[in-house]
Design a protein around this motif. Structure first.
Motif, PDB file in Angstrom:
ATOM      1  N   PRO A  23       0.841  -1.202   0.000  1.00  0.00           N
ATOM      2  CA  PRO A  23       0.000   0.000   0.000  1.00  0.00           C
ATOM      3  C   PRO A  23       0.875   1.250   0.000  1.00  0.00           C
ATOM      4  CG  PRO A  23      -0.707  -1.562   1.694  1.00  0.00           C
ATOM      5  CD  PRO A  23       0.628  -2.043   1.189  1.00  0.00           C
ATOM      6  N   PHE A  24       0.355   2.348  -0.534  1.00  0.00           N
ATOM      7  CA  PHE A  24       1.082   3.611  -0.512  1.00  0.00           C
ATOM      8  C   PHE A  24       0.068   4.745  -0.443  1.00  0.00           C
ATOM      9  CE2 PHE A  24      -0.023   2.989  -4.891  1.00  0.00           C
ATOM     10  CZ  PHE A  24      -0.154   4.249  -5.459  1.00  0.00           C
ATOM     11  N   LEU A  25       0.542   5.924  -0.154  1.00  0.00           N
ATOM     12  CA  LEU A  25      -0.340   7.078  -0.020  1.00  0.00           C
ATOM     13  C   LEU A  25      -0.814   7.508  -1.411  1.00  0.00           C
ATOM     14  CD1 LEU A  25      -1.644   9.203   1.818  1.00  0.00           C
ATOM     15  CD2 LEU A  25       0.424  10.603   1.480  1.00  0.00           C
ATOM     16  N   VAL A  26      -2.071   7.274  -1.706  1.00  0.00           N
ATOM     17  CA  VAL A  26      -2.634   7.611  -3.008  1.00  0.00           C
ATOM     18  C   VAL A  26      -3.116   9.054  -2.992  1.00  0.00           C
ATOM     19  CG1 VAL A  26      -4.465   7.104  -4.678  1.00  0.00           C
ATOM     20  CG2 VAL A  26      -3.305   5.227  -3.468  1.00  0.00           C
ATOM     21  N   THR A  27      -2.665   9.828  -3.953  1.00  0.00           N
ATOM     22  CA  THR A  27      -3.103  11.211  -4.102  1.00  0.00           C
ATOM     23  C   THR A  27      -3.578  11.419  -5.530  1.00  0.00           C
ATOM     24  OG1 THR A  27      -0.824  11.860  -4.582  1.00  0.00           O
ATOM     25  CG2 THR A  27      -1.586  12.138  -2.314  1.00  0.00           C
ATOM     26  N   LEU A  38      -9.597   8.427  -1.303  1.00  0.00           N
ATOM     27  CA  LEU A  38      -8.142   8.355  -1.384  1.00  0.00           C
ATOM     28  C   LEU A  38      -7.570   7.557  -0.217  1.00  0.00           C
ATOM     29  CD1 LEU A  38      -7.349  12.016  -2.530  1.00  0.00           C
ATOM     30  CD2 LEU A  38      -7.503   9.948  -3.939  1.00  0.00           C
ATOM     31  N   SER A  42      -5.566   3.933  -0.304  1.00  0.00           N
ATOM     32  CA  SER A  42      -4.251   3.846   0.334  1.00  0.00           C
ATOM     33  C   SER A  42      -4.178   2.721   1.356  1.00  0.00           C
ATOM     34  CB  SER A  42      -3.918   5.178   1.026  1.00  0.00           C
ATOM     35  OG  SER A  42      -3.974   6.265   0.126  1.00  0.00           O
ATOM     36  N   TRP A  64      -4.517  10.814 -11.277  1.00  0.00           N
ATOM     37  CA  TRP A  64      -3.715  10.257 -10.192  1.00  0.00           C
ATOM     38  C   TRP A  64      -2.290  10.760 -10.285  1.00  0.00           C
ATOM     39  CZ3 TRP A  64      -7.374   8.382  -7.371  1.00  0.00           C
ATOM     40  CH2 TRP A  64      -8.513   7.850  -7.995  1.00  0.00           C
ATOM     41  N   LEU A  70      -0.671   2.869  -8.864  1.00  0.00           N
ATOM     42  CA  LEU A  70      -2.023   2.594  -8.380  1.00  0.00           C
ATOM     43  C   LEU A  70      -2.673   1.484  -9.189  1.00  0.00           C
ATOM     44  CD1 LEU A  70      -4.520   3.173  -6.665  1.00  0.00           C
ATOM     45  CD2 LEU A  70      -5.092   5.033  -8.264  1.00  0.00           C
TER      46      LEU A  70
END
Length: 232
Positions: A23-27, A38, A42, A64, A70
């Motif tokens: 997982p990662f910080l989705v912006t 969002l 994430s 994105w 993503l």
């Protein structure tokens, strides 16, 4: 093992392979997606709602900040419902999005897992009629994602089963309507010009497996010669 069982096996293998994607910080676009969306994207993959997965699967890449990452992470949630006919997003759009995500440049285990799905899905489709996804849509997706049509047609030629022949009749009826075959493109954006390869195949390799008088139209061979000379 049946073709359907083999497809489920490679889908399970796909899940395991892509599970290594962290997982990662989705912006991204906060006009179309809420902060809650969002945050959900994430978090854990299995907690992302089906509706949100479908939305992201179809969304344009510029929504994105890191579209390839993503899309890569969501692959297991996109591909299984796709091949089982439950995603409810245009198959050709998914093909175009995978190309835009640069899936062939991903790490080898990921690309190999997807290749295995394309092969197993095609075999399962040719051995099942009706299939969860029509053969034309399956063929379009695997052609656009691999940038190659002939290998998949070769498999169809080598699969003279009743199901494959029924799919063939369906395909011919579809592409011969208003002679769409004379300018047939695959992919949501028409990325792949398919006329020369598909028409040549229909007029030669499998002509005796389908009954459709439209394939005997005298202008088709001339159109094929013209299509072969056109650059892709």
């Amino acid at each position: 093992m049946t073709c359907s069982e083999q497809l489920m096996t490679v889908l399970d293998a796909l899940d395991r392979t892509f599970a290594l994607e962290e997982p990662f910080l989705v912006t991204g676009c906060t006009y179309c997606y809420t902060e809650q969306d969002l945050a959900e994207l994430s978090g854990p993959l299995h907690l992302i709602s089906d509706d949100l997965v479908s939305s992201v699967a179809a969304e344009v890449p510029d929504h994105w900040d890191d579209f390839p990452r993503l899309y890569r992470r969501l692959v297991p949630r996109i591909i299984r419902p796709l091949v089982t006919g439950h995603l409810h997003v245009d198959e050709e759009l998914i093909a175009s999005r995978l190309v835009q995500a640069g899936w062939t440049t991903w790490d080898a285990p990921l690309t190999e897992a997807l290749h295995d799905v394309w092969s197993a899905w095609w075999q399962s489709t040719l051995h099942t009629h009706p299939s969860p996804v029509p053969a034309r849509e399956v063929l379009s997706l695997i052609t656009v994602t691999t940038d190659s049509l002939c290998p998949w047609l070769d498999i169809w030629t080598a699969t003279p089963t009743p199901a494959a022949d029924t799919h063939l009749a369906d395909l011919v009826d579809d592409v011969m309507f208003e002679f769409e075959i004379t300018d047939l493109r695959m992919g949501f954006y028409g990325e792949y010009r398919a006329t020369a390869e598909l028409l040549g195949w229909l007029l030669t390799d499998v002509r005796d497996r389908v009954t459709d008088a439209r394939l005997d139209d005298p202008f088709l061979p001339e159109h094929l010669r013209t299509a072969v000379q056109q650059p892709n």
